[in-house]
Design a protein around this motif. Structure first.
Motif, short mmCIF file in Angstrom:
data_model
loop_
_atom_site.label_atom_id
_atom_site.label_comp_id
_atom_site.label_asym_id
_atom_site.label_seq_id
_atom_site.Cartn_x
_atom_site.Cartn_y
_atom_site.Cartn_z
N GLN A 109 77.25 5.86 54.86
CA GLN A 109 78.53 6.19 55.48
C GLN A 109 79.68 5.96 54.50
OE1 GLN A 109 79.32 7.60 58.22
NE2 GLN A 109 77.70 7.32 59.72
N LYS A 110 79.64 4.85 53.79
CA LYS A 110 80.68 4.53 52.81
C LYS A 110 80.69 5.54 51.68
CE LYS A 110 82.26 0.85 49.71
NZ LYS A 110 81.99 -0.52 49.18
N LEU A 111 79.51 5.92 51.20
CA LEU A 111 79.41 6.89 50.11
C LEU A 111 79.99 8.23 50.53
CD1 LEU A 111 76.36 7.32 47.77
CD2 LEU A 111 77.51 9.32 48.71
N ALA A 112 79.68 8.65 51.76
CA ALA A 112 80.22 9.92 52.27
C ALA A 112 81.74 9.86 52.34
CB ALA A 112 79.63 10.22 53.64
N SER A 113 82.28 8.71 52.73
CA SER A 113 83.73 8.55 52.80
C SER A 113 84.35 8.68 51.41
CB SER A 113 84.09 7.18 53.39
OG SER A 113 83.67 7.10 54.75
N GLU A 114 83.68 8.17 50.40
CA GLU A 114 84.18 8.26 49.03
C GLU A 114 84.19 9.70 48.55
OE1 GLU A 114 81.55 5.68 46.96
OE2 GLU A 114 82.55 3.83 47.63
N VAL A 115 83.18 10.47 48.92
CA VAL A 115 83.12 11.88 48.54
C VAL A 115 84.27 12.64 49.21
CG1 VAL A 115 81.77 14.01 48.66
CG2 VAL A 115 80.64 11.84 48.14
N ILE A 116 84.54 12.30 50.45
CA ILE A 116 85.64 12.94 51.18
C ILE A 116 86.98 12.64 50.50
CG2 ILE A 116 86.94 12.98 53.35
CD1 ILE A 116 84.30 12.34 54.79
N GLN A 117 87.19 11.40 50.10
CA GLN A 117 88.45 11.00 49.46
C GLN A 117 88.66 11.71 48.13
OE1 GLN A 117 88.23 6.73 49.23
NE2 GLN A 117 88.55 6.44 51.44
N LYS A 118 87.58 11.96 47.40
CA LYS A 118 87.69 12.67 46.12
C LYS A 118 88.08 14.13 46.32
CE LYS A 118 84.30 9.83 43.64
NZ LYS A 118 82.98 9.82 42.96
N GLY A 119 87.73 14.69 47.49
CA GLY A 119 88.05 16.07 47.77
C GLY A 119 87.19 17.03 46.98
N ALA B 151 83.20 17.81 49.93
CA ALA B 151 83.95 16.97 50.88
C ALA B 151 83.68 17.39 52.32
CB ALA B 151 85.44 17.05 50.57
N GLY B 152 83.60 18.70 52.55
CA GLY B 152 83.33 19.18 53.90
C GLY B 152 81.97 18.76 54.40
N THR B 153 80.98 18.85 53.52
CA THR B 153 79.63 18.43 53.89
C THR B 153 79.57 16.93 54.13
OG1 THR B 153 78.61 20.25 52.65
CG2 THR B 153 77.22 18.34 53.13
N ALA B 154 80.29 16.16 53.31
CA ALA B 154 80.33 14.71 53.49
C ALA B 154 80.92 14.34 54.85
CB ALA B 154 81.14 14.07 52.37
N LYS B 155 81.93 15.07 55.27
CA LYS B 155 82.53 14.82 56.59
C LYS B 155 81.50 15.10 57.69
CE LYS B 155 86.25 16.31 59.68
NZ LYS B 155 87.38 17.26 59.88
#
Length: 332
Positions: free
Chosen positions: A144-154, A158-162
């Protein structure tokens, strides 16, 4: 044996929104009386998934044009999802049953031996998955944390991470399969918010509809996704994207990052031995169903039920009908 007339013209006069081949398949099973009711129901469920794949992948308009290349593509797709050989053989039996009911078919379908000889489709019996496949709490939280980091990087991903963050929660807290979560529609979520029960429909494995209580995490996901998803759309399927491609997209994300979140505790948990051979199960979305089942069984035991009684109650929630399947989820 009864046959039914199909034509391109007649197929166009179907219910709006239903593909020609889906209407043809339903007509076959509506009129056939061969085999028992239970067998016909199982066959229809398998064929419904197959026909939906044909429509999405090949845009096939008439089932009389069905040929080996269509069957091979479907079996290879199902094998990529790690579907058991026994299930694939059942699917093939259903497809051939439907094909036999069609009038004036243009091609003959190969038997299993022919599929192996000409298309390298191997349907030999494979051993059932053993051992535990559950995630540890740390692994789940780290993903979950890793996905949040991918989202923050844009940027790309990012869409898949969300989507990943929400799908992980649905699999973990409601026992959903990844395909069931990805296929979720806005209307299903709206109904679930009204009733507190989520209805899993034909997207379920083998088409087995079931009802699952809405978790607190799922309720929040539904409320947030409703704000950004137009009516008639799916939460996790991008515009112009097919559902099976959406599933493939999120599975690739998990495959890419899972080694970064695996722990020694988790590896030990998922390692099992048989006949002197040691195997370690990888982190998968399916492993979160193991977590769900294990939690739910323990909750029922805490209420005073025996293990078998608890398994009997939980098995319906995850789309099974046998308590021995629950014992598999318990890592036994």
């Amino acid at each position: 044996m009864h046959f039914f007339r199909f034509s391109e013209e007649g197929a166009e006069k179907m219910e709006k929104g239903k593909s020609p081949i889906m209407a043809q398949m339903e007509k076959v099973f509506r009129h056939t009386r061969a085999n028992s009711f239970g067998t016909r129901a199982r066959y229809e469920s398998s064929c419904r998934n197959f026909v939906q794949y044909l429509n999405d992948k090949f845009k096939l308009k008439n089932l009389r044009n069905l040929q080996d290349k269509h069957v091979v593509a479907y079996i290879e797709y199902r094998q990529s999802e790690r579907i058991a050989s026994k299930t694939l053989k059942n699917d093939l039996g259903a497809i051939r049953y439907m094909h036999d009911m069609l009038p004036k078919v243009k091609y003959e379908l190969s038997d299993n031996k022919g599929l192996k000889e000409h298309f390298s489709i191997n349907l030999d019996k494979t051993p059932a998955i053993k051992g535990n496949r559950a995630w540890t709490k740390q692994e789940y939280e780290s993903m979950q944390k890793l996905a949040s980091e991918v989202i923050q990087k844009g940027g790309k991903g990012a869409g898949t991470a969300k989507d990943i963050k929400d799908i992980l929660k649905l699999c973990r807290t409601m026992g959903m399969r990844v395909t069931e979560a990805v296929a979720m529609t806005r209307s299903q979520a709206e109904q679930a918010l009204r009733t507190g029960i989520y209805q899993i429909k034909s997207e379920a494995k083998n088409g087995k509809w079931r009802q699952v209580p809405v978790s607190t995490e799922a309720q929040k996901i539904f409320e947030n996704r409703l704000k950004e998803t137009p009516r008639g759309e799916r939460f996790f399927v991008n515009q112009g994207e097919k559902t099976h491609l959406s599933v493939n997209r999120v599975e690739k994300f998990l495959h890419r990052y899972r080694e970064k979140v695996e722990t020694q505790e988790g590896i030990k948990l998922r390692t099992w031995e048989k006949d002197g051979k040691t195997t370690t199960n990888e982190l998968t979305f399916h492993g979160l169903r193991y977590n769900y089942v294990q939690d739910r069984v323990q909750q029922e035991i805490d209420k005073g039920f025996s293990l078998d009684q608890a398994a009997s109650r939980v098995t319906q929630e995850v789309g099974h009908e046998r308590i021995d399947v629950i014992h598999v989820y318990l890592g036994k």
